[in-house]
Each structure stands twice: as structure tokens, then as C-alpha cells.
Write an enzyme that holds these catalytic residues in place. Sequence first.
Site, short mmCIF file in Angstrom:
data_model
loop_
_atom_site.label_atom_id
_atom_site.label_comp_id
_atom_site.label_asym_id
_atom_site.label_seq_id
_atom_site.Cartn_x
_atom_site.Cartn_y
_atom_site.Cartn_z
CG HIS A 1 -0.79 4.03 4.47
ND1 HIS A 1 -1.53 3.80 5.60
CD2 HIS A 1 -0.39 2.78 4.02
CE1 HIS A 1 -1.57 2.50 5.84
NE2 HIS A 1 -0.89 1.86 4.90
CB CYS B 1 -0.96 -0.01 1.18
SG CYS B 1 -0.23 -0.49 2.76
#
Length: 348
Positions: free
Chosen positions: A242, A130
Site C-alpha cells: 500500500h 492496514c
Amino acid sequence: MGYRVAIVGATGNVGREMLAILEELNFPVEKMHAIASRKSKGMEVAWGDKTIYCEDIERFDFSTVDIVLMSAGGDVSRAWSEKIGKLGPIVIDNSSAFRQDKDVPLIVPEVNPDAVKQAKKKNIIANPNCSTAQLVVALKPLHDAAKIKRAVVSTYQSVSGAGKEGMDELWNQTKAIYGLGDATPKKFPKQIAFNVIPYIGSFRDDGYTDEEAKMWEETHKMLDPNIKLTVTCVRVPVFVGHSESVTVEFDRPIEPDEAREILREAPGVLVVDKMEHDGYITPVDAAGEHAVFVSRIRKDPTVENGLSFWVVSDNLRKGAALNAVQIAQLLDETGTITPKSGVRTVIV
């Protein structure tokens, strides 16, 4: 008419996002199958305005589908992906199981779409980590304009990267601390509520973690093996999204304004960069969005030809489910696969 699709791990965070994004992007699906372990057989998941029931992976006939989106972890993928690929469908795997396999392309469509030509070697395509996915989307257009020699990256990774258990732990610890309850860590090695943890994955002999190593290994495979990259991965008390602090050294001078213009023209990137209180993006802003956001582009005066910037994206979307669905779109658009029905109709 369209493709017959199976999602393995349909009850998890990423599996549910895959279902939602397939609908959002109008991907042509003739038949959808939700696949899970035997203990989750019969569980319900939402598909459009319908409810479908999970089928047992041990009993499902994968030869009847065109595409399998695999999001059930590395162990499940290692046990099933190659067997499924041999039956005919292409597996788009969200785990780390095949990312470094030389016969399996690792793809971010905005970065290395031509790698889809290798898809038929094992009928498996790997989805990157990710944090890597959003990083390379931001690096690719800059690297095309001025070769990147070295990059230093620090990540600020949300708890959803550790699955539902990670999100539950942040929620439960936060309530426990406010209520003087039990905040003992279970999923994470230390308390995550009101804290940050400079450790994700497991330690290697060199002192880095495997999460950190994934980022440079995957960047080398997809973008350029000559980029020197050092990474520190940190878990933060954020539910979704993130963030990354990135410092890059180029082989020629590149001004912040030039970088902004390059990134504004790049696919999948949105630049939000003003020197004011709301002139940058946070994980809360990025949650639920498809883009990779870049903010705070500025010179790094400590190295020759250096820039620093801030990168944020929804890790459940571009970091996982969205990228997997975009790979499926790429397979369709390039003619790498066609539906078993022989008919593809896009609903616009």
C-alpha cells in the site's frame, strides 16, 4: 519451550504471513495450531520445515493455548473472539470487529505500546487497518516533535488488501485483456486491471467510505483525537504493498531536513529520499520488507507549516501479520502474558 499459539484463518494470505513471520522473528513457540473452518479442515500449511494440518474451529479447545492470532474476517471474529478470550488466551484480532471497542486496545507497538496494559479487560487486542498502521508509524515521531493539526491522505491500496480473491481477479483480468478474454469484475465493483478504483469498503451517509472512516477513527484512538484527518482510499492494480500520499499541517514550522532526521531515528521507519530516479520507494520495493518507507519529503507551500511525503509498506506484513506478531512480542516483553508451560526460551 515457549508459547502455544493458534492461528485462526491460517490458510489465508495474512494467516500464512503470520506463520512465516513468527518463524522469521524467532518468536518462542512451543506448539503451533492452524485453525480454519470445517471446510478447510485437514488442509496443509507450512510451519518452519514442517507441515501442519488445519483443525476445525468448532472442535478446537482454545483453553489449551496462550495466544490466538485471528485472521478470518469480522464475522468470524465477532462470533469467536470474546468466547476465546473468556477461556484464557489473548486474541490478537486482525479484523475491524473490535477496533473501536473502548475495552479493547488498538495497538501499533511503535506508536502506543502502553495500551497493552488494557489487554486483560477482554483478552482481545485489535490490529489496525492496514493503511492506518503504516500511516501512524510515519506520523507518530513527527507528531511528537511538532503537533499535527491536520492531515490529508490519499491511499493507493493493493489488491491483496482484498484477500486472495482480489489478487486472483487482477491476475485473471490482466490475462483476459491481453488474450481478449472475459474481464468482467467479480470481486471489485469495476475492472481493476489497468485501472484505479476510488472506492474501498461501502459508502456512508456523508459520502466517505467505511475504509476511509477507519483511518481517521483509528488514528484518533491510537495517536491523537485532535488531529483533523481527511482520507480518500483508492484501489490500484498492484499485487502487494500500500502507498499513501500524505500532506500534514503542523503547529510550528518544520523543515524537510528536520523531518528526515526525526524519521530516520524513529522505530520501524526507513527514509529513502533523494531527488534522483531511484531515490524513492515503490510497492514493488517494499514487498516482503518489514519497514514503513518514507520518501519525497518536501514543503507544502499552500498551508502554514506544511509538509508532504510518500509512505509505502507491505500491507500483508506491517499492515497485518507483522504488526500482529509484534503485538505478541510486546505481550511477552512486558510480562503481560507468560507461557502456560512457565518456561520461555528465545532462540537467537
